[in-house]
Design an enzyme around this catalytic site. Structure first.
Site, PDB file in Angstrom:
ATOM      1  N   ARG A 166       0.841  -1.219   0.000  1.00  0.00           N
ATOM      2  CA  ARG A 166       0.000   0.000   0.000  1.00  0.00           C
ATOM      3  C   ARG A 166       0.869   1.260   0.000  1.00  0.00           C
ATOM      4  O   ARG A 166       0.586   2.231   0.715  1.00  0.00           O
ATOM      5  CB  ARG A 166      -0.945   0.042   1.211  1.00  0.00           C
ATOM      6  CG  ARG A 166      -1.966  -1.031   1.279  1.00  0.00           C
ATOM      7  CD  ARG A 166      -2.910  -1.087   0.080  1.00  0.00           C
ATOM      8  NE  ARG A 166      -3.581  -2.355   0.114  1.00  0.00           N
ATOM      9  CZ  ARG A 166      -3.063  -3.462  -0.431  1.00  0.00           C
ATOM     10  NH1 ARG A 166      -1.941  -3.415  -1.121  1.00  0.00           N
ATOM     11  NH2 ARG A 166      -3.699  -4.587  -0.326  1.00  0.00           N
ATOM     12  N   SER A 247     -10.764  -0.207   3.758  1.00  0.00           N
ATOM     13  CA  SER A 247      -9.987  -0.412   4.995  1.00  0.00           C
ATOM     14  C   SER A 247      -9.473   0.933   5.494  1.00  0.00           C
ATOM     15  O   SER A 247      -8.822   1.654   4.752  1.00  0.00           O
ATOM     16  CB  SER A 247      -8.790  -1.323   4.734  1.00  0.00           C
ATOM     17  OG  SER A 247      -9.238  -2.553   4.244  1.00  0.00           O
ATOM     18  N   GLU A 353      -4.765   3.882   6.240  1.00  0.00           N
ATOM     19  CA  GLU A 353      -4.484   3.592   4.827  1.00  0.00           C
ATOM     20  C   GLU A 353      -4.794   4.789   3.916  1.00  0.00           C
ATOM     21  O   GLU A 353      -4.025   5.074   3.000  1.00  0.00           O
ATOM     22  CB  GLU A 353      -5.276   2.355   4.388  1.00  0.00           C
ATOM     23  CG  GLU A 353      -4.946   1.948   2.971  1.00  0.00           C
ATOM     24  CD  GLU A 353      -5.681   0.697   2.519  1.00  0.00           C
ATOM     25  OE1 GLU A 353      -5.546  -0.349   3.177  1.00  0.00           O
ATOM     26  OE2 GLU A 353      -6.383   0.778   1.504  1.00  0.00           O
TER      27      GLU A 353
HETATM   28  C1  LIG Z   1     -15.593   0.189  -0.469  1.00  0.00           C
HETATM   29  C2  LIG Z   1     -14.121   0.408  -0.732  1.00  0.00           C
HETATM   30  C3  LIG Z   1     -13.300  -0.694  -0.945  1.00  0.00           C
HETATM   31  C4  LIG Z   1     -11.932  -0.505  -1.197  1.00  0.00           C
HETATM   32  N1  LIG Z   1     -11.147  -1.607  -1.402  1.00  0.00           N
HETATM   33  C5  LIG Z   1      -9.813  -1.463  -1.628  1.00  0.00           C
HETATM   34  C6  LIG Z   1      -8.980  -2.603  -1.840  1.00  0.00           C
HETATM   35  O1  LIG Z   1      -9.436  -3.743  -1.833  1.00  0.00           O
HETATM   36  N2  LIG Z   1      -7.671  -2.400  -2.051  1.00  0.00           N
HETATM   37  C7  LIG Z   1      -7.121  -1.144  -2.092  1.00  0.00           C
HETATM   38  O2  LIG Z   1      -5.910  -1.041  -2.313  1.00  0.00           O
HETATM   39  N3  LIG Z   1      -7.893  -0.041  -1.914  1.00  0.00           N
HETATM   40  C8  LIG Z   1      -9.217  -0.163  -1.685  1.00  0.00           C
HETATM   41  N4  LIG Z   1     -10.001   0.937  -1.474  1.00  0.00           N
HETATM   42  C9  LIG Z   1      -9.391   2.277  -1.470  1.00  0.00           C
HETATM   43  C10 LIG Z   1      -9.512   3.026  -2.822  1.00  0.00           C
HETATM   44  O3  LIG Z   1     -10.623   2.606  -3.547  1.00  0.00           O
HETATM   45  C11 LIG Z   1      -8.268   2.870  -3.696  1.00  0.00           C
HETATM   46  O4  LIG Z   1      -7.128   3.303  -3.010  1.00  0.00           O
HETATM   47  C12 LIG Z   1      -8.403   3.657  -5.001  1.00  0.00           C
HETATM   48  O5  LIG Z   1      -7.310   3.393  -5.846  1.00  0.00           O
HETATM   49  C13 LIG Z   1      -8.508   5.167  -4.797  1.00  0.00           C
HETATM   50  O6  LIG Z   1      -8.858   5.739  -6.037  1.00  0.00           O
HETATM   51  P1  LIG Z   1      -9.523   7.178  -6.133  1.00  0.00           P
HETATM   52  O7  LIG Z   1      -9.539   7.548  -7.573  1.00  0.00           O
HETATM   53  O8  LIG Z   1     -10.822   7.187  -5.438  1.00  0.00           O
HETATM   54  O9  LIG Z   1      -8.444   8.051  -5.357  1.00  0.00           O
HETATM   55  P2  LIG Z   1      -8.677   9.352  -4.449  1.00  0.00           P
HETATM   56  O10 LIG Z   1      -9.304   8.961  -3.163  1.00  0.00           O
HETATM   57  O11 LIG Z   1      -9.325  10.414  -5.238  1.00  0.00           O
HETATM   58  O12 LIG Z   1      -7.157   9.750  -4.175  1.00  0.00           O
HETATM   59  C14 LIG Z   1      -6.335   8.939  -3.362  1.00  0.00           C
HETATM   60  C15 LIG Z   1      -4.906   9.507  -3.365  1.00  0.00           C
HETATM   61  O13 LIG Z   1      -4.358   9.435  -4.664  1.00  0.00           O
HETATM   62  C16 LIG Z   1      -4.030  10.744  -5.153  1.00  0.00           C
HETATM   63  N5  LIG Z   1      -4.380  10.766  -6.574  1.00  0.00           N
HETATM   64  C17 LIG Z   1      -5.557  10.418  -7.147  1.00  0.00           C
HETATM   65  N6  LIG Z   1      -5.454  10.505  -8.485  1.00  0.00           N
HETATM   66  C18 LIG Z   1      -4.198  10.932  -8.760  1.00  0.00           C
HETATM   67  C19 LIG Z   1      -3.486  11.231  -9.952  1.00  0.00           C
HETATM   68  N7  LIG Z   1      -4.043  11.101 -11.172  1.00  0.00           N
HETATM   69  N8  LIG Z   1      -2.195  11.661  -9.849  1.00  0.00           N
HETATM   70  C20 LIG Z   1      -1.604  11.816  -8.636  1.00  0.00           C
HETATM   71  N9  LIG Z   1      -2.225  11.546  -7.472  1.00  0.00           N
HETATM   72  C21 LIG Z   1      -3.511  11.102  -7.532  1.00  0.00           C
HETATM   73  C22 LIG Z   1      -4.862  11.701  -4.327  1.00  0.00           C
HETATM   74  O14 LIG Z   1      -4.279  13.001  -4.272  1.00  0.00           O
HETATM   75  C23 LIG Z   1      -4.856  10.988  -2.989  1.00  0.00           C
HETATM   76  O15 LIG Z   1      -3.647  11.213  -2.320  1.00  0.00           O
HETATM   77  C24 LIG Z   1     -11.386   0.795  -1.218  1.00  0.00           C
HETATM   78  C25 LIG Z   1     -12.223   1.913  -1.002  1.00  0.00           C
HETATM   79  C26 LIG Z   1     -13.578   1.710  -0.756  1.00  0.00           C
HETATM   80  C27 LIG Z   1     -14.460   2.903  -0.532  1.00  0.00           C
END
Ligand SMILES: Cc1cc2nc3c(=O)[nH]c(=O)nc-3n(C[C@H](O)[C@H](O)[C@H](O)COP(=O)(O)OP(=O)(O)OC[C@H]3O[C@@H](n4cnc5c(N)ncnc54)[C@H](O)[C@@H]3O)c2cc1C
Length: 366
Positions: A166, A247, A353
């Site tokens: 992670r 998580s 996380e």
């Molecule tokens: C129900 C649920 C289940 C989940 N299950 C998992 C799982 O099984 N495994 C797991 O690893 N994660 C999981 N996650 C966490 C999450 O979905 C992932 O980490 C996902 O990749 C985040 O994507 P996002 O576009 O929503 O990022 P955001 O929440 O919008 O951003 C997260 C971080 O990434 C940065 N960021 C986003 N896009 C960019 C970009 N283009 N360039 C630079 N920085 C950027 C943001 O600034 C921030 O720091 C879960 C979340 C939920 C709500």
């Protein structure tokens, strides 16, 4: 391309927790040039920048973001056969699970266990998204980034991304800076195995697939989605656990001696009768991965534990959920309660996380 900057935009509806204050300025970027222009706009005004994807891994302070938020909404996917693999290049704004579904439909192995994870492609390298025995670092070939300082677009090979559990060099750099846009991910290229077998190394998944004689990628995706639904790890309308970041805490990675100490404490507390009952997995470098969810429950925090508008998911002890009408401050108070309980019983500090925006760690105070 004309960049539209809006002022005082509420961020809560753009996050899966549905919490957090307003952005002082906000831009949605539908192409890479708009991302670059938005960064220049912020630089000219000396404003900090926050990059927002699907908002599924972010906890934003109630006071919001006193700068520019750039929401990445770029689209495009390209598949190219190349020797024994097929490369997939996806724009940062592509919805992650749609991309996974297409790779499975095309019978390209490598991402099937990562089904059902919310968010966008561009965030997947940030925390090296992983689940059910796969992580994106297994298949990422390169990450195309816009470097903030030099304004150059660079294609970083996977081994330059510093991937860990992670974790990545992007996440580490973001954590050290007030400005969270040192590298903006523009696109990610994955190398996938055409006709390859699914990865079934995660025990729970392998057991659920045990009856399939020749398991397919499609069956694996369906099984992962079913397992995730049971834990409210797929966002579904009407699910009382749906507002979360998945998580909330990472599984601790500790030395073998620390793991033995935690197991001894669990035996002394009567949580288990023998040290061998504690779940533990080997981690790189002789380290041991512990289950944060197990520690939370053994520390006396039950699934469904509630503090007003926030609580622990009824389906998964590792997920903190917002029931509506709450605040980030209340969620952080709950996170502290959970963290303190684990620390008091097991001497372990749980690390969050998600990315904390405007929130100090380890105090978890805004
Ligand atoms: C129900 C649920 C289940 C989940 N299950 C998992 C799982 O099984 N495994 C797991 O690893 N994660 C999981 N996650 C966490 C999450 O979905 C992932 O980490 C996902 O990749 C985040 O994507 P996002 O576009 O929503 O990022 P955001 O929440 O919008 O951003 C997260 C971080 O990434 C940065 N960021 C986003 N896009 C960019 C970009 N283009 N360039 C630079 N920085 C950027 C943001 O600034 C921030 O720091 C879960 C979340 C939920 C709500």
């Amino acid at each position: 391309m004309t960049l539209a900057i809006r002022d005082d935009v509420p961020l809560a509806p753009l996050t899966t927790l549905e919490l957090g204050g307003h952005a002082r300025h906000f831009a949605e970027a539908t192409d890479d040039a708009a991302i670059a222009e938005a960064l220049r706009w912020a630089d000219a005004r000396h404003l900090p920048v926050l990059i927002l994807g699907g908002g599924s891994n972010m906890v934003i302070a109630d006071r919001g973001w006193d700068g520019l938020v750039i929401r990445v909404a770029t689209r495009g996917r390209r598949f190219d056969p190349e020797g024994g693999v097929v490369t997939l290049t996806a724009a940062a704004g592509e919805p992650w699970d749609d991309v996974v579904a297409e790779t499975v439909a095309r019978e390209l192995a490598g991402l099937e266990c990562l089904s059902g994870i919310p968010g966008l492609v561009g965030a997947t390298p940030i925390q090296n998204v992983g689940a059910y025995g796969q992580e994106v670092a297994d298949t990422i070939r390169s990450v195309k980034v816009l470097e903030r300082g030099s304004a150059r677009v660079v294609e970083l090979p996977a081994d330059a991304c510093g991937f860990g559990y992670r974790d990545s060099s992007f996440k580490r750099a973001q954590a050290q800076a007030d400005d969270r846009a040192r590298h903006v991910v523009l696109a990610v290229t994955f190398a996938l195995r055409p006709g390859g077998a699914p990865t079934l190394r995660y025990r729970e998944l392998a057991e659920a697939m045990a009856s399939a004689a020749r398991p397919t990628l499609a069956e694996t995706r369906a099984t992962v989605l079913a397992l995730r639904r049971k834990k409210s790890m797929v966002i579904a309308d009407g699910d009382p656990n749906r507002r979360s970041v998945g998580s909330f805490f990472m599984n601790p990675i500790v030395s073998a001696a620390q793991a033995d100490d935690v197991a001894a404490r669990a035996v002394a507390l009567g949580a288990i009768t023998a040290a061998a009952e504690m779940p533990r997995w080997p981690a790189p470098g002789g380290a041991v991965k512990l289950s944060a969810g197990w520690l939370i429950e053994r520390a006396g925090i039950r699934k469904g534990h509630r503090r007003g508008a926030v609580g622990v998911s009824t389906a998964h002890a590792l997920a903190l959920v917002h029931h509506g009408g709450g605040s980030t401050a209340a969620l952080l108070e709950l996170a502290r309660e959970v963290g303190d309980a684990v620390h008091a019983r097991f001497g372990m500090t749980l690390l969050p996380e998600p990315t904390m925006i405007g929130i100090g760690w380890p105090s978890l105070r805004t």
